[in-house]
Structures are given as structure tokens and as C-alpha cells.
Design an enzyme around this catalytic site. Structure first.
Site: not given
Length: 214
Positions: A181-183
Site C-alpha cells: 500500500g503506497s503512493r
């Protein structure tokens, strides 16, 4: 499967195998439940670390998405770290169900690299771009220079980046991964036409998110 996940996957497979063997020789309900949960988690981790091949679109003026995910923010912003000009920032959020292998958005030379320790707030939030743990990469291309960031999220606690200042990179090649999960943020200068919209889903190394004006 991405090599960064091999150690985790092998460990979980071995652990699940031991639990399965144990559950076959006992009728203990709790052991069977734990075994089932372990097998499910192992399948999910294998799914998370998948690393599919991608057909890289042709076109010297194309800028590709560096990650799979959903476009959650598009805004004008002055970029004062590498480009030093007014830019359009496109933010892509990666859920735990997305492929997390990152790809190079444009061919060129890495002229800037910085690693920043920081917080782990929800990567969906706009201020994650400034305060979260991240790597910052600037690429110089004969036609266009861009900056992009790998940003850790609420669950993601490790960023892997295999390029450094001085590296020569090619469009669509793998360069790293952000775990769980990240960006990713990418900054376009004014000579780039942005080709994505809010809430649009994109694929790393495949979706065209910008085109250099000629």
C-alpha cells in the site's frame, strides 16, 4: 514474482506447510483455523508480489505511469527541488490489491536522487507527498525533465529503489517496489500534456499519463 518478495513467500509457505502437516494428524479445531488463516495470508502475499510482464507502448514522446493504481489527485504546484518551475502533479494511489512493482516513466539519465525518512500517514492524503517516507527521483531527458516520488503509506514500511544519481534508465523498465500500500507522485513541466483524469485506473509501464508537446 518480484524478487523482493521471495524471502517472505518462502517463509510463509514453509510455515503453512508445517501447519498443514500438523492439522492432518490432529483434530484440534484451533489448529485447523490457524492453518486456514496462514494459507490465506500466504496466497495474498504471493498475489501482492506478482510481477507481470507489460507491453511497453511505443512513442518517444510518451510518459508512462510509474505504478499501478488510481489517480487520486491532479493539481498545479511549483516544484522547487529539481524542475524549479510550475508543474502539474499527478498522484497515484496503490491499494494492497495493486501490482506494487514500479517502472520508469521516461527514458533518460537520473540527475537527482534523495531519500527522505518520514511519517507513515494514509498515502491517500495529499500531505503524504511532503511528510511521508519517500524516495525522490529526477530524470533528465533531451525533450523533457520530470520528477517522481515513491511514497510509503500507512501500511507500507519499506521502499525499494534500484536507481541512483548517475543511472541511465529506459522507458518502462522496473526500478523498484513499495511494499503493502503506497503512493507515487509524478511532476510534469508545462511542456507535457496530461492524459489522465481523476479516479482513472492506470497500469505501470503501460498507461500513457502524459505526452511531451512537440
Amino acid at each position: 514474482m518480484n524478487k523482493e518478495g521471495l524471502g517472505i513467500v518462502v517463509g510463509m509457505v514453509l510455515f503453512s506447510g508445517i501447519l498443514i502437516a500438523g492439522s492432518l494428524v490432529t483434530e484440534h479445531l484451533y489448529l485447523k483455523i490457524i492453518t486456514g488463516v496462514s494459507v490465506l495470508l500466504t496466497v495474498l502475499v504471493i498475489y501482492f508480489f506478482r510481477d507481470p510482464e507489460r507491453d511497453i507502448p511505443e512513442g518517444a514522446d510518451n510518459i508512462l505511469s510509474p505504478a499501478d493504481g488510481k489517480v487520486v489527485d491532479i493539481r498545479e504546484q511549483f516544484e522547487d527541488e529539481f524542475l524549479h518551475e510550475k508543474c502539474t502533479r499527478v498522484s497515484i494511489f496503490l491499494s494492497v490489491f495493486n501490482v506494487h512493482v514500479n517502472r520508469i516513466p521516461i527514458s533518460g539519465d537520473v540527475k537527482y536522487f534523495r531519500y527522505q525518512k518520514g511519517a507513515f500517514v494514509n498515502a491517500y492524503k495529499s500531505d503524504a507527498s511532503e511528510i511521508n517516507e519517500q524516495t525522490v527521483i529526477g530524470i533528465e531527458n533531451g525533450k523533457c525533465n520530470i520528477l517522481f516520488k515513491q511514497i510509503a503509506g500507512l501500511i507500507a514500511r519499506r521502499i525499494v529503489c534500484n536507481v541512483r544519481e548517475g543511472s541511465t534508465v529506459n522507458l518502462g523498465e522496473r526500478f523498484g517496489i513499495i511494499k503493502f500500500g503506497s503512493r507515487v507522485d509524478i511532476f510534469f513541466p508545462e511542456n507535457v500534456d496530461v492524459k489522465v483524469k481523476l479516479k482513472e485506473k492506470v497500469k505501470g509501464g503501460q498507461s500513457i499519463i502524459g505526452v511531451i508537446k512537440t
